[in-house]
Motif scaffolding. Structure first.
Motif, PDB file in Angstrom:
ATOM      1  N   ARG A 146      59.916  -2.686  20.732  1.00 32.46           N
ATOM      2  CA  ARG A 146      58.642  -2.067  20.340  1.00 32.46           C
ATOM      3  C   ARG A 146      57.533  -3.092  20.468  1.00 32.46           C
ATOM      4  N   ARG A 180      50.160  -1.943  22.322  1.00 33.61           N
ATOM      5  CA  ARG A 180      49.352  -2.183  23.517  1.00 33.61           C
ATOM      6  C   ARG A 180      48.005  -2.748  23.120  1.00 33.61           C
ATOM      7  N   GLU A 194      47.680   2.242  20.506  1.00 34.54           N
ATOM      8  CA  GLU A 194      48.893   2.780  21.106  1.00 34.54           C
ATOM      9  C   GLU A 194      50.041   1.787  20.951  1.00 34.54           C
ATOM     10  N   THR A 195      51.228   2.327  20.843  1.00 33.82           N
ATOM     11  CA  THR A 195      52.434   1.524  20.704  1.00 33.82           C
ATOM     12  C   THR A 195      53.509   2.064  21.644  1.00 33.82           C
ATOM     13  N   ILE A 196      54.214   1.154  22.305  1.00 28.13           N
ATOM     14  CA  ILE A 196      55.333   1.504  23.167  1.00 28.13           C
ATOM     15  C   ILE A 196      56.626   1.231  22.407  1.00 28.13           C
ATOM     16  N   ARG A 209      59.005   5.945  24.437  1.00 27.28           N
ATOM     17  CA  ARG A 209      58.031   6.777  23.739  1.00 27.28           C
ATOM     18  C   ARG A 209      56.711   6.017  23.624  1.00 27.28           C
ATOM     19  N   ARG A 210      55.616   6.754  23.794  1.00 26.79           N
ATOM     20  CA  ARG A 210      54.291   6.164  23.638  1.00 26.79           C
ATOM     21  C   ARG A 210      53.564   6.899  22.521  1.00 26.79           C
ATOM     22  N   GLN A 234      50.151   7.320  20.030  1.00 26.10           N
ATOM     23  CA  GLN A 234      48.735   7.057  19.800  1.00 26.10           C
ATOM     24  C   GLN A 234      48.509   7.194  18.310  1.00 26.10           C
ATOM     25  N   TYR A 258      59.009  -0.180  32.952  1.00 27.20           N
ATOM     26  CA  TYR A 258      57.600  -0.157  32.543  1.00 27.20           C
ATOM     27  C   TYR A 258      56.934  -1.425  33.045  1.00 27.20           C
ATOM     28  N   ASP A 294      50.555  -0.619  34.003  1.00 30.42           N
ATOM     29  CA  ASP A 294      50.759   0.486  33.078  1.00 30.42           C
ATOM     30  C   ASP A 294      51.386   1.690  33.787  1.00 30.42           C
TER      31      ASP A 294
END
Length: 210
Positions: A93, A96, A101-103, A128-129, A131, A146, A151
């Motif tokens: 995890r 960004r 946002e978090t990946i 999963r992305r 917001q 990825y 991106d």
């Protein structure tokens, strides 16, 4: 069998440059903390191998797996391989940079290439992305790559007929990929982002061995 080391000793002993991902540049200046059952450090090869319920944190980065191998080449690029325990998935995890946002991703194996600045989720791959607290996009495949510089997400089905595909929900069968994409809304009309990002529960470092 190697003896176990206390987590504070692992943190102090690890002398390799930081595991960094382009998504959050501030992470590169943050201290790395690792807890594991054992560590094998090879100074000549610039290689650290952590084994046994490994939990690694560095800034916004969180990594969990049965083993985590970190090495550095002569040019200073770092590479990491995270492998899961049997019946489980390795976890990654990171936030960004510049956006709320978090990946978050999982796979049998997670492979990070510092030179190419890519993260690969291999086997039962899920990505999963988020917001804020909202799940925006979800991907399931045999292999997900990825690229942090562009991106760009690349998904491939299981590499061979009959090999397992994704076990995510709703999942994808062998040889196929599945994606859920949320339309992008006008930022001027979007509600204020949530102040927190609830992800899947992650054990605290002190609870990693429970």
């Amino acid at each position: 069998m190697m003896p176990s080391f206390p987590s504070w000793f692992l943190t102090c002993l690890l002398a390799l440059p930081a595991w960094t991902v382009h998504a959050e540049k501030a992470d590169r200046d943050k201290p790395m903390n690792v807890e594991a059952d054992a560590l094998r450090y090879d100074d000549a090869r610039k290689l650290s191998l952590f084994t046994g319920q490994v939990v690694l944190t560095k800034g916004t980065i969180l990594i969990r797996g049965a083993t985590v191998e970190i090495r550095q080449d002569d040019q200073g690029y770092q590479y990491g391989v995270v492998k899961a325990e049997p019946g489980k998935l390795a976890y990654f995890r990171q936030k960004r940079e510049g956006v709320d946002e978090t990946i978050e991703g999982e796979g049998d194996t997670i492979d990070y290439d510092g030179r190419l600045d890519t993260v690969k989720f291999i086997g039962q791959a899920q990505l999963r992305r988020y917001q804020g607290a909202k799940l925006n996009d979800e991907f399931n495949a045999g292999l997900i790559v990825y690229n942090n510089l562009t991106d760009v997400f690349t998904l491939d089905g299981a590499p061979a007929v009959g090999a397992p595909g994704s076990t995510g929900q709703p999942g994808a069968p062998a040889g196929r990929v599945r994606a859920m994409l949320t339309p992008k809304s006008d930022p001027a009309l979007a509600p204020a982002p949530a102040t927190s990002t609830p992800m899947r529960s992650s054990p605290e470092l002190n609870d990693a061995k429970r």
